[in-house]
Design an enzyme around this catalytic site. Structure first.
Site, mmCIF file in Angstrom:
data_model
loop_
_atom_site.group_PDB
_atom_site.id
_atom_site.type_symbol
_atom_site.label_atom_id
_atom_site.label_comp_id
_atom_site.label_asym_id
_atom_site.label_seq_id
_atom_site.Cartn_x
_atom_site.Cartn_y
_atom_site.Cartn_z
ATOM 1 N N LEU A 56 0.858 -1.172 0.000
ATOM 2 C CA LEU A 56 0.000 0.000 0.000
ATOM 3 C C LEU A 56 0.900 1.229 0.000
ATOM 4 C CD1 LEU A 56 -2.859 -0.686 2.600
ATOM 5 C CD2 LEU A 56 -3.070 -0.562 0.117
ATOM 6 N N ASP A 57 0.493 2.259 -0.722
ATOM 7 C CA ASP A 57 1.259 3.503 -0.697
ATOM 8 C C ASP A 57 1.383 4.016 0.732
ATOM 9 O OD1 ASP A 57 1.345 3.345 -3.438
ATOM 10 O OD2 ASP A 57 -0.227 4.841 -3.773
ATOM 11 N N LYS A 58 2.504 4.657 1.020
ATOM 12 C CA LYS A 58 2.735 5.180 2.365
ATOM 13 C C LYS A 58 1.568 6.026 2.881
ATOM 14 C CE LYS A 58 5.756 8.338 4.928
ATOM 15 N NZ LYS A 58 6.937 9.237 4.847
#
Length: 220
Positions: A56-58
């Site tokens: 997942l993106d930060k």
């Protein structure tokens, strides 16, 4: 944070702002924190195995599954590659959308600056299904069934159509969601269990920091 655990799989609710894996910044990340937790919880000597099978993106939050054995990592990675995984997301986008539909584009990943762009000539095929769930303060809560899994896919495809996600300055957002880096949450993941016959079905609670947007979501 912890949603499910057995000898083969861990499922977690990643908070916004936490890296999925280590990078050059040295900031806290999910993999390192999970290894430390397992080592302490089970008093394990030496290195602890934790396999990353998706990301997942930060600035995004939500459900992630990690492998506790190399066999589980191979089988789960194969399931993601074969698209034998269902991923449902919630997002808050700028502006008003009604109804539902399919988004199809060809996306290309750039490194400088890091972002994804629509490129019909050299991009990779990307597809998602979206459904408008609620309208709050002139914005729209959407549910997303992610069919392909390209980097920044949801962020890029909605921004390309003039509806960037709240807080997503990289893709042109003008507004923010208090207390949240990005209004993108992986609500649920379903995939075959790497060892057992019953499938894994993981649901991550909607962040309380979504406030009135969370209150407007009923059943999705």
């Amino acid at each position: 944070m912890w949603l499910y655990s057995d000898n083969h799989v861990l499922a977690l609710n990643k908070p916004a702002g936490l890296l999925s894996q280590p990078d050059h910044t040295g900031e806290p990340d999910l993999i390192t924190l999970t290894r430390a937790w397992l080592k302490d919880k089970y008093s394990k000597p030496g290195n602890v195995y934790v396999g990353l099978v998706h990301r997942l993106d930060k600035p995004a939050s939500g459900a992630m599954v990690l492998a506790r054995t190399s066999k589980a990592a191979r089988r789960m990675s194969a399931a993601f590659k074969a698209r034998d995984v269902e991923k449902k997301y919630l997002a808050v986008i700028e502006g008003r959308l009604t109804g539902s539909g399919m988004m199809e584009d060809f996306l290309r990943r750039m490194t400088r600056p890091v972002r994804t762009v629509v490129d019909p000539e050299s991009g990779k095929y990307a597809q998602l299904y979206w459904q408008a769930i609620a309208h709050v303060d002139g914005n729209t809560v959407v549910g997303v069934d992610l069919i392909t899994g390209r980097p920044h896919q949801i962020r890029c495809q909605f921004a390309h159509r003039g509806h960037p996600l709240l807080g997503d300055r990289r893709y042109g957002a003008c507004s923010t969601l208090p207390g949240v880096h990005l209004a993108l949450h992986c609500r649920a993941i379903a995939l075959p269990h790497p060892v057992r016959p019953d499938p894994l079905e993981i649901v991550a609670p909607i962040p309380a920091s979504w406030g009135s947007y969370a209150s407007a979501i009923r059943t999705w």
